[in-house]
Design an enzyme around this catalytic site. Sequence first.
Site, PDB file in Angstrom:
ATOM      1  N   HIS A 182      30.551  40.244  45.933  1.00 10.30           N
ATOM      2  CA  HIS A 182      29.813  40.105  44.688  1.00 10.30           C
ATOM      3  C   HIS A 182      28.407  40.676  44.758  1.00 10.30           C
ATOM      4  O   HIS A 182      27.826  41.018  43.731  1.00 10.30           O
ATOM      5  CB  HIS A 182      29.932  38.681  44.146  1.00 10.30           C
ATOM      6  CG  HIS A 182      31.305  38.517  43.562  1.00 10.30           C
ATOM      7  ND1 HIS A 182      32.380  38.179  44.328  1.00 10.30           N
ATOM      8  CD2 HIS A 182      31.784  38.827  42.337  1.00 10.30           C
ATOM      9  CE1 HIS A 182      33.469  38.219  43.573  1.00 10.30           C
ATOM     10  NE2 HIS A 182      33.139  38.609  42.367  1.00 10.30           N
ATOM     11  N   ARG A 284      32.614  38.827  33.007  1.00 14.62           N
ATOM     12  CA  ARG A 284      32.884  37.791  34.011  1.00 14.62           C
ATOM     13  C   ARG A 284      32.107  36.539  33.609  1.00 14.62           C
ATOM     14  O   ARG A 284      30.949  36.365  34.005  1.00 14.62           O
ATOM     15  CB  ARG A 284      32.432  38.256  35.393  1.00 14.62           C
ATOM     16  CG  ARG A 284      33.280  39.363  36.026  1.00 14.62           C
ATOM     17  CD  ARG A 284      32.723  39.739  37.393  1.00 14.62           C
ATOM     18  NE  ARG A 284      33.653  40.482  38.201  1.00 14.62           N
ATOM     19  CZ  ARG A 284      33.596  41.809  38.404  1.00 14.62           C
ATOM     20  NH1 ARG A 284      32.649  42.531  37.852  1.00 14.62           N
ATOM     21  NH2 ARG A 284      34.483  42.404  39.182  1.00 14.62           N
ATOM     22  N   ARG A 320      36.814  37.417  30.061  1.00 15.35           N
ATOM     23  CA  ARG A 320      37.697  36.726  31.011  1.00 15.35           C
ATOM     24  C   ARG A 320      37.283  35.267  31.082  1.00 15.35           C
ATOM     25  O   ARG A 320      36.104  34.956  31.251  1.00 15.35           O
ATOM     26  CB  ARG A 320      37.582  37.353  32.393  1.00 15.35           C
ATOM     27  CG  ARG A 320      38.435  36.604  33.416  1.00 15.35           C
ATOM     28  CD  ARG A 320      38.452  37.290  34.741  1.00 15.35           C
ATOM     29  NE  ARG A 320      37.200  37.114  35.455  1.00 15.35           N
ATOM     30  CZ  ARG A 320      36.922  37.731  36.592  1.00 15.35           C
ATOM     31  NH1 ARG A 320      37.784  38.585  37.111  1.00 15.35           N
ATOM     32  NH2 ARG A 320      35.785  37.524  37.212  1.00 15.35           N
ATOM     33  N   GLU A 409      46.195  40.577  39.241  1.00 18.68           N
ATOM     34  CA  GLU A 409      45.446  40.530  40.498  1.00 18.68           C
ATOM     35  C   GLU A 409      46.313  40.000  41.627  1.00 18.68           C
ATOM     36  O   GLU A 409      45.934  40.054  42.786  1.00 18.68           O
ATOM     37  CB  GLU A 409      44.252  39.574  40.396  1.00 18.68           C
ATOM     38  CG  GLU A 409      43.447  39.683  39.159  1.00 18.68           C
ATOM     39  CD  GLU A 409      42.247  38.761  39.161  1.00 18.68           C
ATOM     40  OE1 GLU A 409      41.214  39.183  39.660  1.00 18.68           O
ATOM     41  OE2 GLU A 409      42.359  37.624  38.673  1.00 18.68           O
ATOM     42  N   ASN A 432      40.318  44.531  42.915  1.00 13.99           N
ATOM     43  CA  ASN A 432      39.616  43.871  44.029  1.00 13.99           C
ATOM     44  C   ASN A 432      40.526  42.793  44.625  1.00 13.99           C
ATOM     45  O   ASN A 432      40.761  42.740  45.831  1.00 13.99           O
ATOM     46  CB  ASN A 432      38.323  43.209  43.546  1.00 13.99           C
ATOM     47  CG  ASN A 432      37.414  44.185  42.823  1.00 13.99           C
ATOM     48  OD1 ASN A 432      37.540  45.380  43.000  1.00 13.99           O
ATOM     49  ND2 ASN A 432      36.517  43.671  42.002  1.00 13.99           N
ATOM     50  N   ASP A 433      41.007  41.924  43.750  1.00  8.66           N
ATOM     51  CA  ASP A 433      41.880  40.859  44.250  1.00  8.66           C
ATOM     52  C   ASP A 433      43.287  41.366  44.533  1.00  8.66           C
ATOM     53  O   ASP A 433      43.953  40.880  45.441  1.00  8.66           O
ATOM     54  CB  ASP A 433      41.907  39.679  43.267  1.00  8.66           C
ATOM     55  CG  ASP A 433      40.694  38.788  43.461  1.00  8.66           C
ATOM     56  OD1 ASP A 433      40.352  38.516  44.630  1.00  8.66           O
ATOM     57  OD2 ASP A 433      40.068  38.397  42.463  1.00  8.66           O
ATOM     58  N   ARG A 443      38.508  39.323  50.894  1.00 12.84           N
ATOM     59  CA  ARG A 443      37.543  40.312  50.388  1.00 12.84           C
ATOM     60  C   ARG A 443      36.119  40.001  50.818  1.00 12.84           C
ATOM     61  O   ARG A 443      35.219  40.817  50.646  1.00 12.84           O
ATOM     62  CB  ARG A 443      37.652  40.454  48.861  1.00 12.84           C
ATOM     63  CG  ARG A 443      37.202  39.262  48.097  1.00 12.84           C
ATOM     64  CD  ARG A 443      37.578  39.375  46.645  1.00 12.84           C
ATOM     65  NE  ARG A 443      36.534  39.975  45.837  1.00 12.84           N
ATOM     66  CZ  ARG A 443      36.577  40.011  44.507  1.00 12.84           C
ATOM     67  NH1 ARG A 443      37.634  39.525  43.863  1.00 12.84           N
ATOM     68  NH2 ARG A 443      35.611  40.535  43.818  1.00 12.84           N
ATOM     69  N   CYS A 480      39.982  46.996  35.788  1.00 11.45           N
ATOM     70  CA  CYS A 480      38.581  46.560  35.746  1.00 11.45           C
ATOM     71  C   CYS A 480      38.055  46.184  37.123  1.00 11.45           C
ATOM     72  O   CYS A 480      36.956  45.665  37.244  1.00 11.45           O
ATOM     73  CB  CYS A 480      38.390  45.414  34.755  1.00 11.45           C
ATOM     74  SG  CYS A 480      39.350  43.951  35.174  1.00 11.45           S
TER      75      CYS A 480
HETATM   76  C1  PEP Z   1      39.205  42.009  40.475  1.00 14.67           C
HETATM   77  O1  PEP Z   1      39.669  41.125  41.181  1.00 14.67           O
HETATM   78  O2  PEP Z   1      39.428  43.230  40.647  1.00 14.67           O
HETATM   79  C2  PEP Z   1      38.284  41.665  39.365  1.00 14.67           C
HETATM   80  C3  PEP Z   1      37.930  42.563  38.483  1.00 14.67           C
HETATM   81  O3  PEP Z   1      37.824  40.393  39.321  1.00 14.67           O
HETATM   82  P1  PEP Z   1      36.661  39.817  40.294  1.00 14.67           P
HETATM   83  O4  PEP Z   1      36.117  40.967  41.083  1.00 14.67           O
HETATM   84  O5  PEP Z   1      35.647  39.186  39.435  1.00 14.67           O
HETATM   85  O6  PEP Z   1      37.422  38.843  41.126  1.00 14.67           O
HETATM   86 MG    MG Z   2      39.461  39.068  40.648  1.00 16.43          MG
END
Ligand code: PEP
Ligand code: MG
Length: 555
Positions: A182, A284, A320, A409, A432-433, A443, A480
């Site tokens: 993050h 977010r 979201r 995800e 990402n997830d 992550r 995203c």
């Molecule tokens: C993701 O997981 O790719 C996502 C966009 O959500 P976050 O990064 O907030 O978990």
């Molecule tokens: Mg995510």
Amino acid sequence: MPTGLGVSPGAAAGPVVQVAPPVRPPADEPAPADTDAATAHVLDALASVAQELDARAAGADAHAAPILKATALIARDTGLAKAAGAQVRAGKGPANAIADAVAEYAAQFEALGGYFAERVTDLRDVGGRAVAAVLGVPAPGVPTLSVPSVLVAEDLAPAETAALDRSKVVAIVTEEGGRTSHTAILAAQMGIPAVVQLPGATAIAEGTLVAVDGDSGEVILDPDMAVIDAQRARREALSAALAAVSGPGRTKDGHPVALLANIGGVDDAVAAGAQDVEGVGLFRTEFVYLSAQTMPSVEEQAAVYREVLAPFPGRRVVVRTLDAGADKPLAFANLGEEENPALGRRGLRLCEARPELLESQLEALAIAAKDTGADVRVMAPMVATVDEAAAFAARVRAHGLQKAGVMVEVPAAALRSRHMMAEVDFASIGTNDLAQYTMAADRMEGALAHLLDPWQPAVLDLVAVSCDGAMHLGKPLGVCGESAGDPYMALVLAGLGVSSLSMAPSKVPAVRLALSVHDLDECRALADLARNARSAEGARDAVRRAAAEELSRVL
Ligand code: PEP
Ligand code: MG
């Protein structure tokens, strides 16, 4: 200096300010031989913290000054001093006495709720500083910056990053973190160049001049003017190339791929609203509440959402619902300790036990949507089954919100795309997830960045399966996750069939340029090259080599 991972574009130079890590009281701190002397030590530490905070308040702006003054008052609180004194008399050393008194006080504040619960973060901040003071080590957290500086840290907590003064932080460098941590996401969001995973970063001496390149990941110590000038010239050439294309995202042959912004709150929304983007592809909502101790009321939420939606009348805003848990802990939205928070009751799963979290959010969003005329679409994080998708969509529609979607995800959601998409109006892939869960790699663990790479062919295969499901039903599917902001990956994603790409606004121009110099068939061919590669590096290299020269010349 070795090279790190560039995660937020741009280049900048400035003096290094090190962010000290959190300080823990030593487990083997001896019981005090002289309790009066130990108590005096504790009181001195609390007094020095109060003075330090007052001094910072004197130099802070109108927004930060009252917060710092209120925090100084906590350090002067006689009840806290008495509680720490009692801990000393019970046999605790000064550092543990402060830590335990703060923990006791924090529990009382939380039980009182309201204003007091809101102060728990400040109380913990005071505790951390006072423990550092008795141990004679630097105070944890981001120090007050007097000149524009490069912040260097082992890593930054999401709440810490979100609170940075954008005008004073020219770049961020961390020793840990990763592409999707993050810190990286927030830095890109704020338009601050950032490099993560730079070995030896925390050993750079305070005040050293460094030049940071958030694209290449290069950090140069004591650069001479020639290096700084070369960096500037390269940035200017890139900016000129990027400024030459504008408007909605399209491939060279006109195939539309909407370019959208990822945002985390009102400031981001206002900034994104003024930029050349087609709307918001990911708000977010949990980022708004990173420091909140209690659940915001419907009215409080509606007030924030109204401000977030206001810059986008007639434009789409994908909101979201709260994705609390694991890497984004929220004080008011957790169900206690878990062995594996990333695999636990987080995101949508939390709402089974706490339905009021979802209901109040949807109610507030419905109010804000009506008031602003934005094209609001609501999606849920961490959806794993078709039943979850159907139940969520039903709740969204029950609140009069027109469009319900899910994030893809979890590999299960990707694999069952056809069935999942049948229940909702749209979906968005969170790479990402999706990378985290496909590759079984945390992550938050910088050492596993090679596995977390969205170029991993297994991750691309899951994106492809998701796209097949969406195209079969003719429903929109975007991306995203951070990979949407990589111009080369954007070509692959367009080739696989995604209809929108959402990213930090600072990344949009390079993606727009990449799309504009390739036609859709070329994107499809690049996607095939990537999926046929043996490894993430193989996929990335193959696409870079085959992409149009107009792109590689400027990037
Ligand atoms: C993701 O997981 O790719 C996502 C966009 O959500 P976050 O990064 O907030 O978990
Ligand atoms: Mg995510």
